[in-house]
Design a protein around this motif. Structure first.
Motif, PDB file in Angstrom:
ATOM      1  N   MET A 102      21.758  45.957 -60.412  1.00 51.10           N
ATOM      2  CA  MET A 102      21.158  45.339 -58.952  1.00 51.10           C
ATOM      3  C   MET A 102      20.538  46.464 -58.704  1.00 51.10           C
ATOM      4  SD  MET A 102      23.500  45.121 -55.804  1.00 51.10           S
ATOM      5  CE  MET A 102      24.888  43.876 -56.116  1.00 51.10           C
ATOM      6  N   SER A 103      19.593  45.561 -58.750  1.00 51.12           N
ATOM      7  CA  SER A 103      17.594  46.236 -57.665  1.00 51.12           C
ATOM      8  C   SER A 103      18.256  46.721 -55.802  1.00 51.12           C
ATOM      9  CB  SER A 103      16.825  45.330 -57.666  1.00 51.12           C
ATOM     10  OG  SER A 103      17.006  44.512 -56.693  1.00 51.12           O
ATOM     11  N   GLU A 104      17.492  47.637 -56.313  1.00 53.79           N
ATOM     12  CA  GLU A 104      17.376  47.946 -55.320  1.00 53.79           C
ATOM     13  C   GLU A 104      16.990  47.382 -53.291  1.00 53.79           C
ATOM     14  OE1 GLU A 104      14.453  51.784 -52.476  1.00 53.79           O
ATOM     15  OE2 GLU A 104      14.555  51.501 -54.532  1.00 53.79           O
ATOM     16  N   LYS A 105      15.347  46.829 -54.321  1.00 56.82           N
ATOM     17  CA  LYS A 105      15.596  45.021 -53.109  1.00 56.82           C
ATOM     18  C   LYS A 105      16.351  44.275 -53.339  1.00 56.82           C
ATOM     19  CE  LYS A 105      12.402  41.727 -53.120  1.00 56.82           C
ATOM     20  NZ  LYS A 105      11.623  40.136 -53.533  1.00 56.82           N
ATOM     21  N   THR A 106      17.661  44.255 -54.277  1.00 56.65           N
ATOM     22  CA  THR A 106      19.297  43.241 -53.632  1.00 56.65           C
ATOM     23  C   THR A 106      19.752  43.848 -52.742  1.00 56.65           C
ATOM     24  OG1 THR A 106      19.130  42.131 -56.159  1.00 56.65           O
ATOM     25  CG2 THR A 106      20.974  42.011 -55.125  1.00 56.65           C
ATOM     26  N   VAL A 107      20.059  45.270 -53.323  1.00 54.98           N
ATOM     27  CA  VAL A 107      20.465  45.764 -52.220  1.00 54.98           C
ATOM     28  C   VAL A 107      20.219  46.228 -50.549  1.00 54.98           C
ATOM     29  CG1 VAL A 107      21.913  48.379 -51.178  1.00 54.98           C
ATOM     30  CG2 VAL A 107      21.405  47.353 -54.058  1.00 54.98           C
ATOM     31  N   TYR A 108      19.023  46.434 -50.395  1.00 61.08           N
ATOM     32  CA  TYR A 108      18.742  46.390 -49.512  1.00 61.08           C
ATOM     33  C   TYR A 108      18.600  44.290 -48.797  1.00 61.08           C
ATOM     34  CZ  TYR A 108      17.578  51.302 -48.829  1.00 61.08           C
ATOM     35  OH  TYR A 108      17.375  52.502 -48.525  1.00 61.08           O
ATOM     36  N   ARG A 109      18.420  43.386 -49.284  1.00 61.52           N
ATOM     37  CA  ARG A 109      18.943  42.142 -48.919  1.00 61.52           C
ATOM     38  C   ARG A 109      20.321  42.553 -48.519  1.00 61.52           C
ATOM     39  NH1 ARG A 109      17.116  39.284 -53.244  1.00 61.52           N
ATOM     40  NH2 ARG A 109      18.649  39.233 -54.110  1.00 61.52           N
ATOM     41  N   ARG A 110      21.463  42.448 -49.301  1.00 58.01           N
ATOM     42  CA  ARG A 110      22.361  42.239 -48.993  1.00 58.01           C
ATOM     43  C   ARG A 110      23.089  43.365 -47.780  1.00 58.01           C
ATOM     44  NH1 ARG A 110      22.720  38.017 -51.613  1.00 58.01           N
ATOM     45  NH2 ARG A 110      23.258  38.107 -54.395  1.00 58.01           N
ATOM     46  N   MET A 111      22.103  44.410 -47.607  1.00 62.90           N
ATOM     47  CA  MET A 111      22.582  44.769 -46.131  1.00 62.90           C
ATOM     48  C   MET A 111      22.131  44.142 -44.886  1.00 62.90           C
ATOM     49  SD  MET A 111      21.498  49.402 -47.400  1.00 62.90           S
ATOM     50  CE  MET A 111      22.394  49.307 -45.458  1.00 62.90           C
ATOM     51  N   GLN A 112      20.570  43.908 -45.230  1.00 65.30           N
ATOM     52  CA  GLN A 112      20.074  42.750 -43.878  1.00 65.30           C
ATOM     53  C   GLN A 112      21.578  41.332 -44.103  1.00 65.30           C
ATOM     54  OE1 GLN A 112      16.200  41.246 -44.801  1.00 65.30           O
ATOM     55  NE2 GLN A 112      15.934  41.533 -42.664  1.00 65.30           N
ATOM     56  N   GLU A 113      21.652  40.914 -44.859  1.00 70.76           N
ATOM     57  CA  GLU A 113      22.410  39.518 -44.586  1.00 70.76           C
ATOM     58  C   GLU A 113      23.628  40.091 -44.251  1.00 70.76           C
ATOM     59  OE1 GLU A 113      25.217  37.190 -47.944  1.00 70.76           O
ATOM     60  OE2 GLU A 113      22.622  38.031 -48.535  1.00 70.76           O
ATOM     61  N   TYR A 114      24.408  41.228 -44.406  1.00 69.56           N
ATOM     62  CA  TYR A 114      25.617  41.326 -43.842  1.00 69.56           C
ATOM     63  C   TYR A 114      25.583  42.168 -42.176  1.00 69.56           C
ATOM     64  CZ  TYR A 114      27.721  39.351 -48.150  1.00 69.56           C
ATOM     65  OH  TYR A 114      27.865  38.156 -48.442  1.00 69.56           O
ATOM     66  N   SER A 115      24.356  42.685 -42.317  1.00 67.71           N
ATOM     67  CA  SER A 115      23.966  43.393 -40.708  1.00 67.71           C
ATOM     68  C   SER A 115      24.736  44.694 -41.033  1.00 67.71           C
ATOM     69  CB  SER A 115      25.049  42.446 -39.729  1.00 67.71           C
ATOM     70  OG  SER A 115      24.200  41.625 -39.793  1.00 67.71           O
ATOM     71  N   LEU A 116      24.078  45.520 -42.105  1.00 69.63           N
ATOM     72  CA  LEU A 116      24.643  46.367 -42.601  1.00 69.63           C
ATOM     73  C   LEU A 116      23.736  47.646 -42.220  1.00 69.63           C
ATOM     74  CD1 LEU A 116      26.909  46.206 -45.527  1.00 69.63           C
ATOM     75  CD2 LEU A 116      27.487  46.742 -43.361  1.00 69.63           C
ATOM     76  N   LYS A 117      23.946  49.151 -41.824  1.00 69.19           N
ATOM     77  CA  LYS A 117      22.982  50.006 -41.484  1.00 69.19           C
ATOM     78  C   LYS A 117      23.430  51.275 -42.530  1.00 69.19           C
ATOM     79  CE  LYS A 117      22.177  48.714 -37.086  1.00 69.19           C
ATOM     80  NZ  LYS A 117      21.594  48.667 -35.971  1.00 69.19           N
ATOM     81  N   LYS A 118      22.111  51.910 -43.140  1.00 67.58           N
ATOM     82  CA  LYS A 118      22.169  52.939 -43.874  1.00 67.58           C
ATOM     83  C   LYS A 118      22.341  53.628 -42.948  1.00 67.58           C
ATOM     84  CE  LYS A 118      19.510  56.290 -46.522  1.00 67.58           C
ATOM     85  NZ  LYS A 118      17.883  56.412 -46.813  1.00 67.58           N
ATOM     86  N   ARG A 119      23.552  55.240 -42.995  1.00 70.12           N
ATOM     87  CA  ARG A 119      24.588  55.750 -42.200  1.00 70.12           C
ATOM     88  C   ARG A 119      23.173  56.834 -42.691  1.00 70.12           C
ATOM     89  NH1 ARG A 119      30.783  55.469 -42.724  1.00 70.12           N
ATOM     90  NH2 ARG A 119      30.927  52.997 -41.373  1.00 70.12           N
ATOM     91  N   VAL A 120      22.862  58.022 -41.407  1.00 73.38           N
ATOM     92  CA  VAL A 120      22.775  59.048 -41.915  1.00 73.38           C
ATOM     93  C   VAL A 120      23.657  60.548 -40.973  1.00 73.38           C
ATOM     94  CG1 VAL A 120      20.588  60.842 -40.757  1.00 73.38           C
ATOM     95  CG2 VAL A 120      20.397  57.727 -41.228  1.00 73.38           C
ATOM     96  N   TYR A 121      24.048  61.210 -41.573  1.00 70.20           N
ATOM     97  CA  TYR A 121      24.933  62.555 -41.520  1.00 70.20           C
ATOM     98  C   TYR A 121      23.616  63.616 -41.161  1.00 70.20           C
ATOM     99  CZ  TYR A 121      27.865  59.262 -43.302  1.00 70.20           C
ATOM    100  OH  TYR A 121      28.991  57.899 -43.395  1.00 70.20           O
ATOM    101  N   THR A 122      24.486  64.302 -40.091  1.00 72.83           N
ATOM    102  CA  THR A 122      23.977  65.723 -39.460  1.00 72.83           C
ATOM    103  C   THR A 122      24.063  66.482 -40.918  1.00 72.83           C
ATOM    104  OG1 THR A 122      24.924  65.604 -37.719  1.00 72.83           O
ATOM    105  CG2 THR A 122      23.494  67.677 -38.972  1.00 72.83           C
ATOM    106  N   ASP A 123      22.300  67.143 -41.470  1.00 68.70           N
ATOM    107  CA  ASP A 123      22.926  68.114 -42.653  1.00 68.70           C
ATOM    108  C   ASP A 123      23.359  69.429 -42.223  1.00 68.70           C
ATOM    109  OD1 ASP A 123      21.790  69.157 -45.011  1.00 68.70           O
ATOM    110  OD2 ASP A 123      20.127  69.852 -43.987  1.00 68.70           O
TER     111      ASP A 123
END
Length: 67
Positions: free
Chosen positions: A1-22
């Motif tokens: 699966m391409s990166e573009k597809t992943v981001y498109r699916r994330m947008q489609e399902y209203s998912l956000k990338k999580r950021v954690y404290t280093d």
């Protein structure tokens, strides 16, 4: 699966990338221990909220004390 597809699916399902404290395990463990000492009766959900207020976003803090 391409990166573009992943981001498109994330947008489609209203998912956000999580950021954690280093933060390393030792430092996270110290913070959790200090919070438990300060708030001995708080549960894991309350502890999570306190950590959020302190802007600490950690996925696995529970493993140190609650498992």
């Amino acid at each position: 699966m391409s990166e573009k597809t992943v981001y498109r699916r994330m947008q489609e399902y209203s998912l956000k990338k999580r950021v954690y404290t280093d933060i390393d395990d030792r430092e996270l463990n110290k913070i959790v221990m200090d919070l438990i000492e300060e708030f001995p009766s708080c549960g894991e959900i309350m502890l999570g909220h306190i950590m959020q207020q302190k802007n600490i976003k950690a996925f696995s803090f529970i493993k140190f004390h609650f498992l």
